[in-house]
Motif scaffolding. Sequence first.
Motif, PDB file in Angstrom:
ATOM      1  N   VAL A 105      13.330   2.951   9.460  1.00  0.00           N
ATOM      2  CA  VAL A 105      14.309   2.726   8.398  1.00  0.00           C
ATOM      3  C   VAL A 105      15.620   2.191   8.956  1.00  0.00           C
ATOM      4  CG1 VAL A 105      15.165   5.104   8.426  1.00  0.00           C
ATOM      5  CG2 VAL A 105      15.362   3.727   6.334  1.00  0.00           C
ATOM      6  N   ALA A 106      15.988   2.576  10.181  1.00  0.00           N
ATOM      7  CA  ALA A 106      17.236   2.082  10.773  1.00  0.00           C
ATOM      8  C   ALA A 106      17.189   0.568  10.958  1.00  0.00           C
ATOM      9  CB  ALA A 106      17.502   2.773  12.106  1.00  0.00           C
ATOM     10  N   ASP A 107      16.013   0.045  11.305  1.00  0.00           N
ATOM     11  CA  ASP A 107      15.873  -1.400  11.469  1.00  0.00           C
ATOM     12  C   ASP A 107      16.022  -2.116  10.128  1.00  0.00           C
ATOM     13  OD1 ASP A 107      15.017  -1.461  14.364  1.00  0.00           O
ATOM     14  OD2 ASP A 107      13.426  -0.199  13.544  1.00  0.00           O
ATOM     15  N   VAL A 108      15.473  -1.516   9.085  1.00  0.00           N
ATOM     16  CA  VAL A 108      15.581  -2.114   7.753  1.00  0.00           C
ATOM     17  C   VAL A 108      17.025  -2.073   7.272  1.00  0.00           C
ATOM     18  CG1 VAL A 108      14.753  -2.026   5.374  1.00  0.00           C
ATOM     19  CG2 VAL A 108      13.200  -1.432   7.252  1.00  0.00           C
ATOM     20  N   GLU A 109      17.706  -0.974   7.519  1.00  0.00           N
ATOM     21  CA  GLU A 109      19.106  -0.877   7.110  1.00  0.00           C
ATOM     22  C   GLU A 109      19.975  -1.875   7.865  1.00  0.00           C
ATOM     23  OE1 GLU A 109      19.713   3.240   7.898  1.00  0.00           O
ATOM     24  OE2 GLU A 109      19.066   3.888   5.879  1.00  0.00           O
ATOM     25  N   ALA A 110      19.679  -2.087   9.153  1.00  0.00           N
ATOM     26  CA  ALA A 110      20.418  -3.084   9.932  1.00  0.00           C
ATOM     27  C   ALA A 110      20.166  -4.484   9.385  1.00  0.00           C
ATOM     28  CB  ALA A 110      20.018  -3.008  11.403  1.00  0.00           C
ATOM     29  N   ALA A 111      18.919  -4.756   8.997  1.00  0.00           N
ATOM     30  CA  ALA A 111      18.593  -6.058   8.409  1.00  0.00           C
ATOM     31  C   ALA A 111      19.343  -6.262   7.102  1.00  0.00           C
ATOM     32  CB  ALA A 111      17.083  -6.151   8.179  1.00  0.00           C
ATOM     33  N   ALA A 112      19.438  -5.214   6.296  1.00  0.00           N
ATOM     34  CA  ALA A 112      20.145  -5.318   5.016  1.00  0.00           C
ATOM     35  C   ALA A 112      21.605  -5.694   5.233  1.00  0.00           C
ATOM     36  CB  ALA A 112      20.032  -4.005   4.250  1.00  0.00           C
ATOM     37  N   ARG A 113      22.224  -5.113   6.242  1.00  0.00           N
ATOM     38  CA  ARG A 113      23.620  -5.463   6.532  1.00  0.00           C
ATOM     39  C   ARG A 113      23.729  -6.912   7.017  1.00  0.00           C
ATOM     40  NH1 ARG A 113      23.339  -0.146   8.616  1.00  0.00           N
ATOM     41  NH2 ARG A 113      22.980  -0.926  10.735  1.00  0.00           N
ATOM     42  N   ARG A 114      22.769  -7.318   7.831  1.00  0.00           N
ATOM     43  CA  ARG A 114      22.824  -8.658   8.425  1.00  0.00           C
ATOM     44  C   ARG A 114      22.660  -9.753   7.377  1.00  0.00           C
ATOM     45  NH1 ARG A 114      19.262  -7.848  12.113  1.00  0.00           N
ATOM     46  NH2 ARG A 114      20.767  -7.395  13.768  1.00  0.00           N
ATOM     47  N   ILE A 115      21.748  -9.570   6.444  1.00  0.00           N
ATOM     48  CA  ILE A 115      21.445 -10.647   5.492  1.00  0.00           C
ATOM     49  C   ILE A 115      22.228 -10.535   4.188  1.00  0.00           C
ATOM     50  CG2 ILE A 115      19.132 -10.870   6.462  1.00  0.00           C
ATOM     51  CD1 ILE A 115      17.997  -9.493   4.008  1.00  0.00           C
ATOM     52  N   ALA A 116      23.086  -9.537   4.095  1.00  0.00           N
ATOM     53  CA  ALA A 116      23.891  -9.360   2.875  1.00  0.00           C
ATOM     54  C   ALA A 116      24.677 -10.632   2.576  1.00  0.00           C
ATOM     55  CB  ALA A 116      24.844  -8.187   3.038  1.00  0.00           C
ATOM     56  N   GLY A 117      24.596 -11.086   1.334  1.00  0.00           N
ATOM     57  CA  GLY A 117      25.275 -12.299   0.931  1.00  0.00           C
ATOM     58  C   GLY A 117      24.484 -13.563   1.199  1.00  0.00           C
ATOM     59  N   ARG A 118      23.371 -13.434   1.926  1.00  0.00           N
ATOM     60  CA  ARG A 118      22.525 -14.592   2.230  1.00  0.00           C
ATOM     61  C   ARG A 118      21.264 -14.617   1.369  1.00  0.00           C
ATOM     62  NH1 ARG A 118      24.717 -18.205   6.270  1.00  0.00           N
ATOM     63  NH2 ARG A 118      25.892 -16.960   7.779  1.00  0.00           N
ATOM     64  N   VAL A 119      20.920 -13.481   0.789  1.00  0.00           N
ATOM     65  CA  VAL A 119      19.758 -13.395  -0.093  1.00  0.00           C
ATOM     66  C   VAL A 119      20.188 -12.750  -1.407  1.00  0.00           C
ATOM     67  CG1 VAL A 119      18.137 -13.211   1.843  1.00  0.00           C
ATOM     68  CG2 VAL A 119      19.014 -11.130   0.762  1.00  0.00           C
ATOM     69  N   ARG A 120      19.327 -12.839  -2.398  1.00  0.00           N
ATOM     70  CA  ARG A 120      19.637 -12.279  -3.709  1.00  0.00           C
ATOM     71  C   ARG A 120      19.202 -10.817  -3.814  1.00  0.00           C
ATOM     72  NH1 ARG A 120      16.993 -17.539  -6.541  1.00  0.00           N
ATOM     73  NH2 ARG A 120      18.818 -18.900  -6.453  1.00  0.00           N
ATOM     74  N   ARG A 121      19.995 -10.032  -4.499  1.00  0.00           N
ATOM     75  CA  ARG A 121      19.563  -8.692  -4.915  1.00  0.00           C
ATOM     76  C   ARG A 121      18.805  -8.898  -6.224  1.00  0.00           C
ATOM     77  NH1 ARG A 121      21.202  -3.138  -4.414  1.00  0.00           N
ATOM     78  NH2 ARG A 121      20.936  -2.002  -6.376  1.00  0.00           N
ATOM     79  N   THR A 122      17.509  -8.781  -6.178  1.00  0.00           N
ATOM     80  CA  THR A 122      16.687  -9.127  -7.336  1.00  0.00           C
ATOM     81  C   THR A 122      16.577  -7.947  -8.305  1.00  0.00           C
ATOM     82  OG1 THR A 122      14.696  -8.554  -6.073  1.00  0.00           O
ATOM     83  CG2 THR A 122      15.359 -10.869  -6.113  1.00  0.00           C
ATOM     84  N   PRO A 123      16.426  -8.231  -9.599  1.00  0.00           N
ATOM     85  CA  PRO A 123      16.421  -7.168 -10.606  1.00  0.00           C
ATOM     86  C   PRO A 123      15.081  -6.436 -10.693  1.00  0.00           C
ATOM     87  CG  PRO A 123      16.140  -9.283 -11.664  1.00  0.00           C
ATOM     88  CD  PRO A 123      16.385  -9.578 -10.207  1.00  0.00           C
ATOM     89  N   VAL A 124      15.115  -5.329 -11.404  1.00  0.00           N
ATOM     90  CA  VAL A 124      13.920  -4.545 -11.725  1.00  0.00           C
ATOM     91  C   VAL A 124      13.754  -4.524 -13.238  1.00  0.00           C
ATOM     92  CG1 VAL A 124      12.952  -2.214 -11.768  1.00  0.00           C
ATOM     93  CG2 VAL A 124      13.930  -3.109  -9.662  1.00  0.00           C
ATOM     94  N   LEU A 125      12.524  -4.754 -13.687  1.00  0.00           N
ATOM     95  CA  LEU A 125      12.208  -4.738 -15.110  1.00  0.00           C
ATOM     96  C   LEU A 125      11.370  -3.505 -15.423  1.00  0.00           C
ATOM     97  CD1 LEU A 125      12.008  -6.177 -17.912  1.00  0.00           C
ATOM     98  CD2 LEU A 125       9.921  -7.267 -17.049  1.00  0.00           C
ATOM     99  N   SER A 126      11.796  -2.715 -16.393  1.00  0.00           N
ATOM    100  CA  SER A 126      11.023  -1.571 -16.847  1.00  0.00           C
ATOM    101  C   SER A 126      10.102  -2.024 -17.968  1.00  0.00           C
ATOM    102  CB  SER A 126      11.956  -0.465 -17.361  1.00  0.00           C
ATOM    103  OG  SER A 126      11.200   0.610 -17.896  1.00  0.00           O
ATOM    104  N   VAL A 127       8.792  -1.832 -17.764  1.00  0.00           N
ATOM    105  CA  VAL A 127       7.793  -2.234 -18.752  1.00  0.00           C
ATOM    106  C   VAL A 127       7.252  -0.970 -19.412  1.00  0.00           C
ATOM    107  CG1 VAL A 127       5.613  -3.438 -19.132  1.00  0.00           C
ATOM    108  CG2 VAL A 127       7.205  -4.249 -17.370  1.00  0.00           C
ATOM    109  N   GLU A 128       7.353  -0.915 -20.725  1.00  0.00           N
ATOM    110  CA  GLU A 128       6.996   0.299 -21.455  1.00  0.00           C
ATOM    111  C   GLU A 128       5.520   0.654 -21.282  1.00  0.00           C
ATOM    112  OE1 GLU A 128       6.520  -3.237 -24.178  1.00  0.00           O
ATOM    113  OE2 GLU A 128       8.043  -2.502 -22.767  1.00  0.00           O
ATOM    114  N   GLY A 129       5.237   1.957 -21.404  1.00  0.00           N
ATOM    115  CA  GLY A 129       3.859   2.415 -21.345  1.00  0.00           C
ATOM    116  C   GLY A 129       3.019   1.775 -22.434  1.00  0.00           C
TER     117      GLY A 129
END
Length: 313
Positions: free
Chosen positions: A4-28
Motif C-alpha cells: 500500500v505504501a507504494d500505491v500511496e507514493a504513486a498517488a502523490r506522484r501522479i496527482a494532477g496528471r491523471v483524472r479522479r474518475t467518478p463512481v456510479l451507484s446502480v440500483e438493485g
Amino acid sequence: MIGVADVEAAARRIAGRVRRTPVLSVEGGAFDGVADPTWLKLEYLQHTGSFKARGAMNRLLSAAEAGNLGDGVVAASGGNAGLAVAYAAGILGVPAEVYVPLTAPEVKVRKLKALGAEVRQVGAEYAEANAAALERAAQTGALFCHAYDQPEICAGQGTLALEMLDQVDGLDTVILAVGGGGLLAGVAAALHCRARVVGAEPETIPTLHAALAAGQPVDVEVSGIAADALGARRLGDIAYRVAVDTGVRSVLVSDQEVVEARRLLWEQCRIVMEHGTATALAALVTGAYRPEPGERVGILICGANTNPADLAH
C-alpha cells in the motif's frame, strides 16, 4: 512485490496528471439477479480510456526523477497499455515507440498514431510483440514500459482503489477483470485488509486461475472475444505474489456471458465497454461471484477503446 505504501507514493506522484474518475451507484435490480446496489468505478473516463494511464504516468515520472527518461520509451501492448504510454510520453515531451500484435483492433492502432507514437505491429499475440519491444529497448537505451509486470506500473494502477475507498462508504468487495494482472496487483495491494478483491477472467484466458492452481504463473492458450484486452499468455510475477499474499479469488465466465454482460451494461447504463471490461460485470450477473446480502460491491469499468457497432457480438 508491492504494498500500500507504494500505491500511496504513486498517488502523490501522479496527482494532477491523471483524472479522479467518478463512481456510479446502480440500483438493485438493474443487473439481472443482483438485488443490492452496485458501485461502478468509471475508469473508462480516464485519459486514453483506461486505468493504464495511471501506471504509465507513474513509470515515466519515476524514471524522470532518476534521470532515466532522456532516450524515450518503448512499450508492448494489446492496445490500451500502449495508448497510456504514448499519452504519458507526449505529456512529458519524449518519443514513444509501441509494439502491438497484428491482431490489435484498428481503433487502438489509429489512436496510438494520433497520440504521436511510432507503431510497430509484430506477431499474432501480445507475447511476441513484447519480445520485439524488449529487443528494441535494449538496442536503443530507451526506457522499457511493461504492460503489467513492473512495480511502478502496478502501483500506479492501484491508485484508483484508493479513490474508491473515499468514494464508497464501507466498500466490501471489488471485482475486476484480469489479463496480465497489473491492475489486480495494484488494487489488491491498495485494498489489503480493507476490502476483498475478486479477479474475473474469460474461460479462454485463465491466467490467474491457472497460476493459483499451479502454484506459480504458467502459460495459457490465448483465444476468445476478450483477447485484445486480456490477452497476456501468463500472469505477471508481481500479480501472482500479491494475489497469494492478499487472498485474491479467481472466477471464470464464458465468452457468451461476457457478450451478454457488455450488452447489459449498455442497456442499463448506456456505457459501451470493451469485452475485457465486461468480464468483471459478467462475474456478478452470472453468479460466478455471489455476494452476501448487504455486501457492498464495486466493479471496475475501464477500457473504452472499442467499436460500439459490435454490441450485438
